[in-house]
Design an enzyme around this catalytic site. Sequence first.
Site, mmCIF file in Angstrom:
data_model
loop_
_atom_site.group_PDB
_atom_site.id
_atom_site.type_symbol
_atom_site.label_atom_id
_atom_site.label_comp_id
_atom_site.label_asym_id
_atom_site.label_seq_id
_atom_site.Cartn_x
_atom_site.Cartn_y
_atom_site.Cartn_z
ATOM 1 C CB SER A 7 49.921 45.549 35.374
ATOM 2 O OG SER A 7 48.959 46.565 35.209
ATOM 3 N N GLY A 11 48.103 53.160 37.409
ATOM 4 C CA GLY A 11 47.584 53.213 38.773
ATOM 5 C C GLY A 11 47.930 51.956 39.547
ATOM 6 C CE LYS A 12 45.608 45.985 38.145
ATOM 7 N NZ LYS A 12 45.132 44.788 37.412
ATOM 8 C CG ASP A 69 42.290 39.113 36.314
ATOM 9 O OD1 ASP A 69 42.514 40.047 35.516
ATOM 10 O OD2 ASP A 69 41.227 38.468 36.306
ATOM 11 C CG PHE A 151 43.171 53.007 39.756
ATOM 12 C CD1 PHE A 151 42.959 51.822 39.079
ATOM 13 C CD2 PHE A 151 43.980 52.989 40.887
ATOM 14 C CE1 PHE A 151 43.537 50.637 39.518
ATOM 15 C CE2 PHE A 151 44.571 51.808 41.333
ATOM 16 C CZ PHE A 151 44.342 50.633 40.645
ATOM 17 C CG ASP A 154 39.369 53.010 43.786
ATOM 18 O OD1 ASP A 154 39.009 51.808 43.783
ATOM 19 O OD2 ASP A 154 40.556 53.370 43.871
ATOM 20 C CG HIS A 179 40.804 44.424 46.168
ATOM 21 N ND1 HIS A 179 40.639 45.790 46.281
ATOM 22 C CD2 HIS A 179 41.034 44.201 44.850
ATOM 23 C CE1 HIS A 179 40.756 46.354 45.092
ATOM 24 N NE2 HIS A 179 41.003 45.416 44.209
ATOM 25 N NE ARG A 180 45.833 45.596 42.564
ATOM 26 C CZ ARG A 180 44.847 46.411 42.189
ATOM 27 N NH1 ARG A 180 44.717 47.606 42.729
ATOM 28 N NH2 ARG A 180 43.999 46.045 41.255
#
Length: 195
Positions: A7, A11-12, A69, A151, A154, A179-180
């Site tokens: 990625s 933010g991720k 993903d 982000f 959200d 979820h992540r």
Amino acid sequence: MKVILASSNKGKIKEIEQMMHMDVIPYKELLGDLEIVEDGKSFKENAIIKAKTIYDALGDKEAVVISDDSGITVPILGDEPGIYSARYAGVGASDKENLYKLINRLKEKGIKRTPAYYTAAIAIASKYGIDTVHGWMWGEVIDEARGKKGFGYDPMFIPKGFDKTLGELDEEIKKSISHRAKALELAKIILKRWE
């Protein structure tokens, strides 16, 4: 263990580093603008494509590539944006453009609030092959953006059991229910096998 993250989303990257309690190397630092064609039909397929493409391009058998993903699905809109969440408003669209496209789609349909869910599919590519895990977060989307935290989508997503959007909730709460976070907890179990 050298962990490469598939990625370039800041933010991720930050979220994954905090949740995994480890430093990750964004793949672009090692491979530049490697072209990755995400043509899978599901979050899982796209996560696998990213992880495998980067792992193969690195040529380093000791590397571990983690790809995620993820996206939001709104059933009443025919499961939009789904796997197209990151490019819902077009290729190269910003988080804000994607957010407001979804808000406008709800408004077009006269929908103020409706069930939705986030999915995170994580693929881990290593010398042991490819492992995948999933996490989900259920809730509702609303036709407005509230809050400045987080982000992506959200500011319009209210998790089940809450009355605030993810954009309004404290970061610690979000991390505990996302979820992540759920998928990363499972990914940690896989990574621990290789220590």
